[in-house]
Design an enzyme around this catalytic site. Structure first.
Site, PDB file in Angstrom:
ATOM      1  N   SER A 106       0.797  -1.224   0.000  1.00 31.09           N
ATOM      2  CA  SER A 106       0.000   0.000   0.000  1.00 31.09           C
ATOM      3  C   SER A 106       0.830   1.276   0.000  1.00 31.09           C
ATOM      4  O   SER A 106       1.608   1.505  -0.915  1.00 31.09           O
ATOM      5  CB  SER A 106      -0.953  -0.041   1.186  1.00 31.09           C
ATOM      6  N   HIS A 107       0.718   2.069   1.056  1.00 30.52           N
ATOM      7  CA  HIS A 107       1.367   3.380   1.105  1.00 30.52           C
ATOM      8  C   HIS A 107       2.811   3.284   1.583  1.00 30.52           C
ATOM      9  O   HIS A 107       3.496   4.299   1.649  1.00 30.52           O
ATOM     10  CB  HIS A 107       0.579   4.287   2.045  1.00 30.52           C
ATOM     11  N   ASP A 119      -6.123   2.370  -3.272  1.00 32.25           N
ATOM     12  CA  ASP A 119      -7.353   2.333  -2.478  1.00 32.25           C
ATOM     13  C   ASP A 119      -7.556   3.574  -1.614  1.00 32.25           C
ATOM     14  O   ASP A 119      -8.635   3.797  -1.097  1.00 32.25           O
ATOM     15  CB  ASP A 119      -7.451   1.045  -1.636  1.00 32.25           C
ATOM     16  N   ARG A 120      -6.512   4.393  -1.460  1.00 29.23           N
ATOM     17  CA  ARG A 120      -6.676   5.608  -0.651  1.00 29.23           C
ATOM     18  C   ARG A 120      -6.941   6.820  -1.535  1.00 29.23           C
ATOM     19  O   ARG A 120      -6.626   6.805  -2.726  1.00 29.23           O
ATOM     20  CB  ARG A 120      -5.416   5.881   0.161  1.00 29.23           C
ATOM     21  N   ASP A 131      -1.419   1.277  -3.869  1.00 29.68           N
ATOM     22  CA  ASP A 131      -2.304   0.280  -4.467  1.00 29.68           C
ATOM     23  C   ASP A 131      -3.657   0.836  -4.881  1.00 29.68           C
ATOM     24  O   ASP A 131      -4.565   0.076  -5.228  1.00 29.68           O
ATOM     25  CB  ASP A 131      -2.478  -0.917  -3.524  1.00 29.68           C
ATOM     26  N   ASP A 133      -2.863   6.226  -3.324  1.00 31.57           N
ATOM     27  CA  ASP A 133      -1.668   5.610  -2.736  1.00 31.57           C
ATOM     28  C   ASP A 133      -1.110   4.489  -3.610  1.00 31.57           C
ATOM     29  O   ASP A 133      -1.549   4.283  -4.740  1.00 31.57           O
ATOM     30  CB  ASP A 133      -1.972   5.098  -1.325  1.00 31.57           C
ATOM     31  N   LYS A 164     -11.659  -0.241  -0.139  1.00 30.50           N
ATOM     32  CA  LYS A 164     -11.741   1.200  -0.311  1.00 30.50           C
ATOM     33  C   LYS A 164     -11.218   1.527  -1.700  1.00 30.50           C
ATOM     34  O   LYS A 164     -10.480   0.737  -2.294  1.00 30.50           O
ATOM     35  CB  LYS A 164     -10.992   1.929   0.791  1.00 30.50           C
TER      36      LYS A 164
HETATM   37  C1  VG1 Z   1      -3.593   1.780   8.352  1.00 25.97           C
HETATM   38  C2  VG1 Z   1      -4.807   2.668   8.555  1.00 25.97           C
HETATM   39  C3  VG1 Z   1      -6.066   1.853   8.378  1.00 25.97           C
HETATM   40  C4  VG1 Z   1      -6.062   1.183   7.006  1.00 25.97           C
HETATM   41  C5  VG1 Z   1      -4.793   0.366   6.838  1.00 25.97           C
HETATM   42  C6  VG1 Z   1      -4.665  -0.220   5.455  1.00 25.97           C
HETATM   43  O1  VG1 Z   1      -3.600   0.758   9.321  1.00 25.97           O
HETATM   44  O2  VG1 Z   1      -4.775   3.280   9.811  1.00 25.97           O
HETATM   45  O3  VG1 Z   1      -7.187   2.691   8.531  1.00 25.97           O
HETATM   46  O4  VG1 Z   1      -7.175   0.346   6.856  1.00 25.97           O
HETATM   47  O5  VG1 Z   1      -3.647   1.190   7.067  1.00 25.97           O
HETATM   48  O6  VG1 Z   1      -4.669   0.785   4.477  1.00 25.97           O
HETATM   49  P1  VG1 Z   1      -2.722   0.802  10.651  1.00 25.97           P
HETATM   50  O7  VG1 Z   1      -2.984  -0.502  11.347  1.00 25.97           O
HETATM   51  O8  VG1 Z   1      -1.312   1.014  10.230  1.00 25.97           O
HETATM   52  O9  VG1 Z   1      -3.231   1.994  11.408  1.00 25.97           O
HETATM   53  V1  VG1 Z   1      -3.800   0.526   3.047  1.00 25.97           V
HETATM   54  O10 VG1 Z   1      -4.177   1.732   1.996  1.00 25.97           O
HETATM   55  O11 VG1 Z   1      -2.240   0.601   3.732  1.00 25.97           O
HETATM   56  O12 VG1 Z   1      -4.159  -0.986   2.559  1.00 25.97           O
HETATM   57 CO    CO Z   2      -3.606   1.263   0.160  1.00 26.79          CO
END
Ligand code: VG1
Ligand code: CO
Length: 543
Positions: free
Chosen positions: A113-114, A281-282, A279, A277, A376
């Site tokens: 992801s990010h 989804d953000r 992938d 982001d 998302k």
């Molecule tokens: C973070 C965010 C959470 C989100 C998750 C995955 O998790 O706070 O809201 O669902 O990332 O997003 P954490 O446990 O680090 O707070 V993504 O776009 O990284 O798949």
């Molecule tokens: Co993501």
């Protein structure tokens, strides 16, 4: 089909976090690390045998290698058909779309992801179930248990597949279809939004920019915004997916998407800007001189849902993750629809979406989405905003301030302390938990604590219980402070402190959130002793 069984030994750290298994690339590349996890998926998810599997990722370093491994293991484990995005690319929402459209038994999405990519960055793998959503905890837990006892894995004796060539090929008995990663997703978008209205808005000179951050959404945004909706070429910036995201964090927030934020300021500012982001989804939503917090974005979209053709008759309900601000709750109240508070992570929305109890949901962490997929969806949020903007014929800032005037403003901020010592982070949370019972009724800095708990959630659909989802401190004026540890980081621990206050009076709604939240920020420090325990004076990232 000919395959070889190799013996292996378990790794003890393959429990998926908030969103899949995420580790440093070097961890994934060691020994049988990836293969053990993938075999554990096949061992526990028996519907994949004879079924269809979707595979794709965000294009980061190791994506292509991992896909070749997965294809050979899928064939050896009896998967009948695999759909792979061309070049190994599928955004997370597009993977969810493809799983649902082709009635696949599940999908493997490769992304961290990010988190940064490249040989020294992070990699991740996530299993999604047949509804297109991230596997619920009981599934991820079963996979994890399997990783602890795995003794062997199977790999087909086959050649690599050419991931760049559209069409059908075979890996042993398994059919592999290389598909256009954008087409199915783009088509789904046309069934939800008023493309003519958005096209009209753009044709009238409404100026937009989309920052793909050299991550997966580049091809999606270029096709949808520029080719289908007629935005001028150059609307999408950083549109070429790169294995290391150009060395940046593909994280759409005010810190990491600075270049885009600057385009919304000054005399040549664009009217609307958004970023996504790694992938896809953000989403981050910006207007001229204004940043829309993700919590407000969810509330505003819910309040304006009827402008979107797919929701013209209204939405059944909304849900937000626990630390997300309560702005959406106020809209739900006004609309007379249900509102749910779930633990952090999109997997907790799946049952509510499947049951039709909610249509929109969101997280403060730049996540917004609807019942069209089970992830998302960054571009969905962008199109939803453009659809609302086309309908309201107002600026982003006017829509936001009108919303606050009507519902009140939930000042909101998240403070992240990244890469802190894990033991210290656990000590901090334990100390808070120990004090929870004694806190209600106490006054600190002139504010009275109404409740203090460690958030637990009972899924209203299947009754499953998830405990220890974050410490909530609520005040009698509706303000909240939430403390939780990240479940996506790969180095040390990350402490997240979420701050929220409520301001009903429009005359006081124009403050900088950091100013409006000053008292809460100091109460958070007093309650948790962040400085003393973590050794940090200030957060690393403020959003
Ligand atoms: C973070 C965010 C959470 C989100 C998750 C995955 O998790 O706070 O809201 O669902 O990332 O997003 P954490 O446990 O680090 O707070 V993504 O776009 O990284 O798949
Ligand atoms: Co993501």
């Amino acid at each position: 089909m000919p395959f070889t069984t190799y013996s292996t030994r378990p790794y003890d750290d393959q429990r998926p976090g908030t969103s899949g298994l995420r580790k440093r690339v070097e961890v994934f590349r060691q020994g049988n690390y990836l293969k053990n996890f993938v075999q554990s998926v096949f061992d526990t998810q028996t519907k994949l045998v004879g079924g269809t599997l979707v595979v794709g990722g965000d294009g980061r370093f190791y994506n292509r290698d991992a896909i070749q491994v997965i294809l050979k293991m899928a064939a050896a484990n009896g998967v009948a058909r695999t759909l792979v995005g061309r070049g190994g690319i599928l955004s997370t929402p597009a993977a969810s779309c493809v799983i649902r459209k082709y009635a696949a038994a599940g999908g493997l999405i490769l992304s961290a992801s990010h988190n940064p990519g490249g040989p020294d960055g992070d990699f991740g793998i996530k299993f999604n179930t047949a509804n297109g959503g991230p596997a619920p905890e009981k599934v991820t837990e079963a996979i994890y248990q399997r990783t602890l006892e795995i003794a062997d894995f199977r790999v087909a004796n086959a050649d690599d597949v050419d991931l760049d060539l559209d069409g059908t090929t075979q890996v042993g008995d398994m059919q592999v279809d290389i598909i256009d990663p954008v087409e199915d997703y783009a088509e789904l978008m046309t069934t939800i939004f008023d493309f003519d209205a958005i096209r009209g808005l753009l044709a009238d000179g409404f100026r937009i920019r989309f920052d793909a951050m050299h991550a997966v959404t580049g091809p999606y945004a270029t096709q949808i915004l520029e080719q289908m909706l007629g935005a001028p070429s150059g609307t999408v910036i950083n549109g070429m997916p790169l294995e290391d995201f150009g060395g940046h964090h593909p994280d759409p927030n005010l810190v990491h998407a600075r270049e885009l934020v600057d385009m919304t300021r000054g005399k040549d500012a664009v009217d609307f800007a958004a970023a996504s982001d790694g992938d896809g989804d953000r989403n981050m939503i910006l207007g001229r001189d204004i940043f829309v917090t993700p919590s407000d974005s969810l509330a505003i979209l819910a309040a304006n849902a009827r402008l979107i053709p797919a929701h013209k008759d209204g939405i059944a309900g909304v849900a937000r993750s626990m630390p997300t601000s309560q702005a959406a709750d106020r809209v739900a109240d006004a609309l007379g629809i249900e509102c749910f508070e779930t633990p952090t992570g999109w997997k907790f929305f799946g049952n509510l979406l499947d049951a039709g109890r909610i249509a929109f949901c969101g997280e403060e962490s730049f996540g917004t989405g609807s019942d069209h997929v089970r992830e998302k969806d960054g571009l969905w949020a962008v199109l939803a905003w453009l659809n609302v903007l086309a309908g309201r014929k107002q600026s982003v800032a006017d829509i936001v301030t009108d919303h606050w005037a009507r519902y009140g403003r939930n000042y909101y901020s998240r403070h992240d302390y990244e890469g802190i010592d894990s033991d210290a982070a656990n000590r901090l949370m334990d100390a808070l938990r120990e004090r929870l019972e004694t806190l209600p009724g106490n006054a600190i800095a002139g504010m009275t604590i109404a409740f203090a708990d460690d958030f637990a959630y009972t899924d209203p659909i299947d009754g499953s219980v998830s405990e220890h989802q974050g410490v909530r401190i609520g005040f009698d004026d509706g303000s909240r402070i939430v403390f939780r540890l990240s479940g996506t980081g790969t180095v040390g621990a990350t402490l997240r402190v979420y701050l929220e206050s409520y301001e009903p009076n429009p005359a006081n709604q124009g403050l900088d959130p950091q100013t409006a939240l000053t008292t809460l920020i100091s109460i958070a420090e007093q309650l948790a002793n962040i400085r003393a325990i973590t050794g940090r004076d200030t957060p690393d990232v403020i959003t």
